[in-house]
Write a protein that holds these residues in place. Sequence first.
Motif, mmCIF file in Angstrom:
data_model
loop_
_atom_site.group_PDB
_atom_site.id
_atom_site.type_symbol
_atom_site.label_atom_id
_atom_site.label_comp_id
_atom_site.label_asym_id
_atom_site.label_seq_id
_atom_site.Cartn_x
_atom_site.Cartn_y
_atom_site.Cartn_z
ATOM 1 N N GLY A 163 0.794 -1.216 0.000
ATOM 2 C CA GLY A 163 0.000 0.000 0.000
ATOM 3 C C GLY A 163 0.830 1.271 0.000
ATOM 4 O O GLY A 163 0.291 2.369 -0.082
ATOM 5 N N ALA A 165 6.419 6.900 11.403
ATOM 6 C CA ALA A 165 5.839 5.932 12.338
ATOM 7 C C ALA A 165 6.919 5.055 12.960
ATOM 8 O O ALA A 165 6.893 4.785 14.164
ATOM 9 C CB ALA A 165 4.800 5.074 11.617
ATOM 10 N N GLU A 225 1.668 -0.844 10.569
ATOM 11 C CA GLU A 225 0.224 -1.060 10.634
ATOM 12 C C GLU A 225 -0.495 0.137 11.235
ATOM 13 O O GLU A 225 -1.579 0.500 10.775
ATOM 14 C CB GLU A 225 -0.077 -2.347 11.391
ATOM 15 C CG GLU A 225 0.368 -3.564 10.585
ATOM 16 C CD GLU A 225 0.199 -4.889 11.303
ATOM 17 O OE1 GLU A 225 -0.046 -4.903 12.535
ATOM 18 O OE2 GLU A 225 0.319 -5.924 10.617
ATOM 19 N N GLU A 226 0.102 0.768 12.236
ATOM 20 C CA GLU A 226 -0.521 1.962 12.824
ATOM 21 C C GLU A 226 -0.525 3.133 11.840
ATOM 22 O O GLU A 226 -1.375 4.015 11.936
ATOM 23 C CB GLU A 226 0.172 2.340 14.126
ATOM 24 C CG GLU A 226 -0.173 1.388 15.256
ATOM 25 C CD GLU A 226 0.495 1.743 16.575
ATOM 26 O OE1 GLU A 226 1.221 2.762 16.646
ATOM 27 O OE2 GLU A 226 0.285 0.979 17.535
ATOM 28 N N ALA A 227 0.404 3.119 10.887
ATOM 29 C CA ALA A 227 0.439 4.165 9.856
ATOM 30 C C ALA A 227 -0.583 3.894 8.755
ATOM 31 O O ALA A 227 -0.753 4.706 7.855
ATOM 32 C CB ALA A 227 1.841 4.276 9.271
ATOM 33 N N GLY A 228 -1.243 2.721 8.809
ATOM 34 C CA GLY A 228 -2.297 2.426 7.848
ATOM 35 C C GLY A 228 -1.877 1.562 6.674
ATOM 36 O O GLY A 228 -2.587 1.483 5.669
ATOM 37 N N PHE A 229 -0.743 0.897 6.795
ATOM 38 C CA PHE A 229 -0.232 0.054 5.714
ATOM 39 C C PHE A 229 -0.176 -1.394 6.175
ATOM 40 O O PHE A 229 -0.222 -1.674 7.365
ATOM 41 C CB PHE A 229 1.150 0.544 5.265
ATOM 42 C CG PHE A 229 1.127 1.961 4.772
ATOM 43 C CD1 PHE A 229 0.811 2.246 3.454
ATOM 44 C CD2 PHE A 229 1.375 3.010 5.638
ATOM 45 C CE1 PHE A 229 0.755 3.550 3.014
ATOM 46 C CE2 PHE A 229 1.321 4.328 5.196
ATOM 47 C CZ PHE A 229 1.008 4.590 3.890
ATOM 48 N N GLU A 230 -0.047 -2.289 5.215
ATOM 49 C CA GLU A 230 0.034 -3.706 5.530
ATOM 50 C C GLU A 230 1.490 -4.159 5.572
ATOM 51 O O GLU A 230 2.225 -3.990 4.608
ATOM 52 C CB GLU A 230 -0.727 -4.525 4.488
ATOM 53 C CG GLU A 230 -0.777 -6.005 4.814
ATOM 54 C CD GLU A 230 -1.541 -6.814 3.778
ATOM 55 O OE1 GLU A 230 -1.307 -8.020 3.722
ATOM 56 O OE2 GLU A 230 -2.368 -6.229 3.035
ATOM 57 N N SER A 290 5.150 8.799 5.880
ATOM 58 C CA SER A 290 4.304 8.297 6.965
ATOM 59 C C SER A 290 4.912 7.063 7.616
ATOM 60 O O SER A 290 4.942 6.945 8.843
ATOM 61 C CB SER A 290 2.905 7.958 6.440
ATOM 62 O OG SER A 290 2.231 9.110 6.028
ATOM 63 N N CYS A 316 3.428 8.457 1.471
ATOM 64 C CA CYS A 316 3.351 7.152 2.134
ATOM 65 C C CYS A 316 4.691 6.818 2.786
ATOM 66 O O CYS A 316 4.739 6.368 3.931
ATOM 67 C CB CYS A 316 3.000 6.052 1.124
ATOM 68 S SG CYS A 316 1.390 6.190 0.343
#
Length: 66
Positions: A9, A22, A56-61, A18, A15
């Motif tokens: 992602g 993180a 994961e907390e940053a919104g990625f896998e 981010s 990205c």
Amino acid sequence: MTDTYKVIGMTCGGCAKSVTNAIMDVAPGAEISVNLDEKTVSVAGADESAVKQAVEEAGFEFSGRA
């Protein structure tokens, strides 16, 4: 030692920033390098569980070692 992980992602400079920020939040002294073409992040100075949590907390896998 530097470990490289796949991050699903992560597609742009925002990205990458981010993900970098993180990881720095959980491991302030870590050395971090992002490769957008390969969708990877290389990290020295942080263990895998901390990197996984940060990604994961940053919104990625987090997809494990590359």
